[in-house]
Enzyme design. Structure first.
Site, PDB file in Angstrom:
ATOM      1  N   TYR A 236      -9.955  -9.853   9.811  1.00 47.39           N
ATOM      2  CA  TYR A 236     -11.055 -10.383   9.434  1.00 47.39           C
ATOM      3  C   TYR A 236     -10.994 -11.891   8.811  1.00 47.39           C
ATOM      4  O   TYR A 236     -12.158 -12.493   8.579  1.00 47.39           O
ATOM      5  CB  TYR A 236     -11.648  -9.588   8.214  1.00 47.39           C
TER       6      TYR A 236
ATOM      7  N   LYS B 274       0.734  -1.450  -0.032  1.00 44.35           N
ATOM      8  CA  LYS B 274       0.081   0.008  -0.153  1.00 44.35           C
ATOM      9  C   LYS B 274       1.029   1.387   0.078  1.00 44.35           C
ATOM     10  O   LYS B 274       0.666   2.234  -0.569  1.00 44.35           O
ATOM     11  CB  LYS B 274      -0.960  -0.053   1.375  1.00 44.35           C
TER      12      LYS B 274
ATOM     13  N   ALA C 223       1.483   0.776  13.585  1.00 46.90           N
ATOM     14  CA  ALA C 223       1.845   1.898  12.938  1.00 46.90           C
ATOM     15  C   ALA C 223       2.159   1.644  11.456  1.00 46.90           C
ATOM     16  O   ALA C 223       2.956   2.541  10.888  1.00 46.90           O
ATOM     17  CB  ALA C 223       2.799   2.566  13.475  1.00 46.90           C
TER      18      ALA C 223
ATOM     19  N   ASP D 239      -9.572   2.271   3.692  1.00 46.14           N
ATOM     20  CA  ASP D 239      -9.574   1.765   4.792  1.00 46.14           C
ATOM     21  C   ASP D 239     -10.035   2.527   6.085  1.00 46.14           C
ATOM     22  O   ASP D 239     -10.824   2.269   6.918  1.00 46.14           O
ATOM     23  CB  ASP D 239      -8.062   1.376   5.116  1.00 46.14           C
TER      24      ASP D 239
HETATM   25  P1  NDP Z   1       1.800  -3.348   7.811  1.00 43.39           P
HETATM   26  O1  NDP Z   1       2.651  -4.306   7.711  1.00 43.39           O
HETATM   27  O2  NDP Z   1       1.773  -2.030   7.139  1.00 43.39           O
HETATM   28  O3  NDP Z   1       1.832  -3.193   9.481  1.00 43.39           O
HETATM   29  C1  NDP Z   1       1.798  -3.963  10.513  1.00 43.39           C
HETATM   30  C2  NDP Z   1       2.031  -3.284  11.810  1.00 43.39           C
HETATM   31  O4  NDP Z   1       1.832  -4.442  12.860  1.00 43.39           O
HETATM   32  C3  NDP Z   1       3.144  -2.724  12.181  1.00 43.39           C
HETATM   33  O5  NDP Z   1       2.851  -1.686  12.968  1.00 43.39           O
HETATM   34  C4  NDP Z   1       3.881  -3.511  13.004  1.00 43.39           C
HETATM   35  O6  NDP Z   1       5.024  -3.076  14.016  1.00 43.39           O
HETATM   36  C5  NDP Z   1       2.810  -4.384  13.635  1.00 43.39           C
HETATM   37  N1  NDP Z   1       3.165  -5.712  13.986  1.00 43.39           N
HETATM   38  C6  NDP Z   1       3.389  -6.790  13.334  1.00 43.39           C
HETATM   39  N2  NDP Z   1       3.814  -8.125  13.845  1.00 43.39           N
HETATM   40  C7  NDP Z   1       3.548  -7.331  15.172  1.00 43.39           C
HETATM   41  C8  NDP Z   1       3.810  -8.155  16.521  1.00 43.39           C
HETATM   42  N3  NDP Z   1       4.029  -9.668  16.402  1.00 43.39           N
HETATM   43  N4  NDP Z   1       3.436  -7.688  17.459  1.00 43.39           N
HETATM   44  C9  NDP Z   1       3.062  -6.470  17.699  1.00 43.39           C
HETATM   45  N5  NDP Z   1       3.042  -5.724  16.528  1.00 43.39           N
HETATM   46  C10 NDP Z   1       3.210  -6.103  15.351  1.00 43.39           C
HETATM   47  O7  NDP Z   1       0.269  -4.083   7.876  1.00 43.39           O
HETATM   48  P2  NDP Z   1      -1.275  -3.275   7.726  1.00 43.39           P
HETATM   49  O8  NDP Z   1      -1.143  -1.854   8.576  1.00 43.39           O
HETATM   50  O9  NDP Z   1      -1.552  -3.126   6.175  1.00 43.39           O
HETATM   51  O10 NDP Z   1      -2.211  -4.461   8.231  1.00 43.39           O
HETATM   52  C11 NDP Z   1      -2.433  -4.614   9.622  1.00 43.39           C
HETATM   53  C12 NDP Z   1      -3.484  -5.442   9.771  1.00 43.39           C
HETATM   54  O11 NDP Z   1      -4.595  -4.959   9.416  1.00 43.39           O
HETATM   55  C13 NDP Z   1      -3.460  -6.959   8.931  1.00 43.39           C
HETATM   56  O12 NDP Z   1      -4.004  -8.108   9.592  1.00 43.39           O
HETATM   57  C14 NDP Z   1      -4.347  -6.696   7.811  1.00 43.39           C
HETATM   58  O13 NDP Z   1      -5.010  -7.942   7.347  1.00 43.39           O
HETATM   59  C15 NDP Z   1      -5.397  -5.797   8.658  1.00 43.39           C
HETATM   60  N6  NDP Z   1      -6.103  -5.061   7.687  1.00 43.39           N
HETATM   61  C16 NDP Z   1      -7.725  -5.152   7.870  1.00 43.39           C
HETATM   62  C17 NDP Z   1      -8.371  -4.196   7.110  1.00 43.39           C
HETATM   63  C18 NDP Z   1     -10.019  -4.804   7.110  1.00 43.39           C
HETATM   64  O14 NDP Z   1     -10.715  -4.093   6.393  1.00 43.39           O
HETATM   65  N7  NDP Z   1     -10.396  -5.315   7.946  1.00 43.39           N
HETATM   66  C19 NDP Z   1      -7.901  -3.482   5.927  1.00 43.39           C
HETATM   67  C20 NDP Z   1      -6.456  -3.321   6.261  1.00 43.39           C
HETATM   68  C21 NDP Z   1      -5.731  -4.153   6.873  1.00 43.39           C
HETATM   69  P3  NDP Z   1       6.302  -2.730  13.658  1.00 43.39           P
HETATM   70  O15 NDP Z   1       6.191  -1.497  13.105  1.00 43.39           O
HETATM   71  O16 NDP Z   1       6.836  -2.630  15.020  1.00 43.39           O
HETATM   72  O17 NDP Z   1       6.792  -3.746  12.724  1.00 43.39           O
END
Ligand code: NDP
Length: 273
Positions: free
Chosen positions: A206, A48, A110, A84
């Site tokens: 989801y 994205k 984040a 989103d």
């Molecule tokens: P990104 O990869 O952009 O960001 C992931 C975030 O999660 C980062 O802040 C990361 O932290 C954190 N993270 C990853 N693993 C861990 C962990 N084990 N413990 C704590 N923090 C963690 O992903 P997205 O933002 O695109 O998506 C995030 C979630 O939201 C996904 O599961 C996605 O499927 C869901 N989503 C759902 C939508 C819906 O319509 N329901 C729409 C969009 C997304 P760090 O920066 O420290 O690595």
């Protein structure tokens, strides 16, 4: 859910999954698509942020979020949007009657989804948003990008550790925007003992019907919202953009039914995503 919506709207479109292996493949796709009869496409994790750079024009909301999840192809030009954040606000309003105006929010994560949620909360005039992330620098970057737009919403970044306790306990809305919960036995991203009744707890996951976070929230009497309603709303908002239609909103109920059916089938086949 997209194809069900196109049927219901009488649109002669089809929505297909196109797996993209890496960033060079995404680059090739975005060049090819300009000459193909695509109305638009969605982009998901982890592209994205990259997609934002590949668009010819980007709507202000997506610029503020730093991420594009919806692209409208208009005469070979790629126009980027982000649905989103608005999808989350719509789901909160429709499913649990929650209005983010004046809210105190604890946002976990984040990445792209958290960035979009943060923009939506700022535009909805939330009173206070704490962004909690393992890498607190990423949370600070999201907040810095919104500095010029925040119109009275107080924003702060905190590491996702014991320091986050107060932010979670004092929030009236807690949102998980990390992938923690994607796998069935995943723990909650925060200790569920920090939650209490009277809160609304939303998990963007989801792919599972429930998560450890939502189970914990339900146990203390908080209102719970899974990620499916947001998924449906962000998809419906994308169709609204592609169909250039202010009058015929995409049919959310039809889409939700189709999405639930697809997940039931996937779970039956042992597929989680
Ligand atoms: P990104 O990869 O952009 O960001 C992931 C975030 O999660 C980062 O802040 C990361 O932290 C954190 N993270 C990853 N693993 C861990 C962990 N084990 N413990 C704590 N923090 C963690 O992903 P997205 O933002 O695109 O998506 C995030 C979630 O939201 C996904 O599961 C996605 O499927 C869901 N989503 C759902 C939508 C819906 O319509 N329901 C729409 C969009 C997304 P760090 O920066 O420290 O690595």
């Amino acid at each position: 859910m997209h194809n069900a919506a196109y049927d219901a709207l009488g649109l002669n479109w089809v929505y297909v999954p196109l797996p993209v292996r890496d960033t060079p493949s995404l680059l090739k796709f975005t060049e090819a698509v300009r000459g193909l009869p695509f109305v638009g496409f969605n982009v998901t994790m982890p592209y994205k942020q990259t997609m934002l750079e590949l668009c010819d024009d980007v709507a202000l909301f997506a610029q503020m979020a730093g991420a594009v999840n919806t692209v409208h192809v208009v005469e070979g030009r790629l126009i980027g949007y982000n649905t989103d954040g608005r999808g989350l606000i719509e789901a909160l309003k429709e499913e649990v009657g929650y209005d983010a105006s004046g809210a105190r929010v604890a946002l976990i994560g984040a990445g792209g989804a958290a960035g979009a949620a943060l923009v939506a909360f700022v535009l909805a005039r939330a009173a206070h948003v704490s962004v909690l992330n393992r890498d607190v620098g990423r949370a600070e970057t999201l907040i810095d990008r919104l500095e010029a737009h925040r119109r009275g919403t107080e924003l702060r970044a905190l590491p996702l550790g014991p320091e986050a306790r107060d932010a979670i306990s004092s929030a009236d809305l807690v949102v998980n925007a990390t992938p923690v919960g994607l796998v069935r036995d995943d723990p909650s991203p925060i200790p569920v003992e920090w939650l209490h009744d009277g809160q609304v707890v939303c998990d963007m996951i989801y792919q599972q019907s429930t998560t450890a976070l939502l189970d914990g929230a339900a146990r203390v009497g908080a209102k719970c919202l899974g990620g499916l309603s947001m998924l449906v709303a962000q998809g419906a908002l994308a169709i609204d953009i592609w169909s250039d239609s202010a009058q015929t909103a995409a049919p959310r109920a039809v889409m939700r039914e189709a999405a639930e059916e697809a997940f039931r089938e996937m779970q039956g086949e042992g597929i989680t995503q």
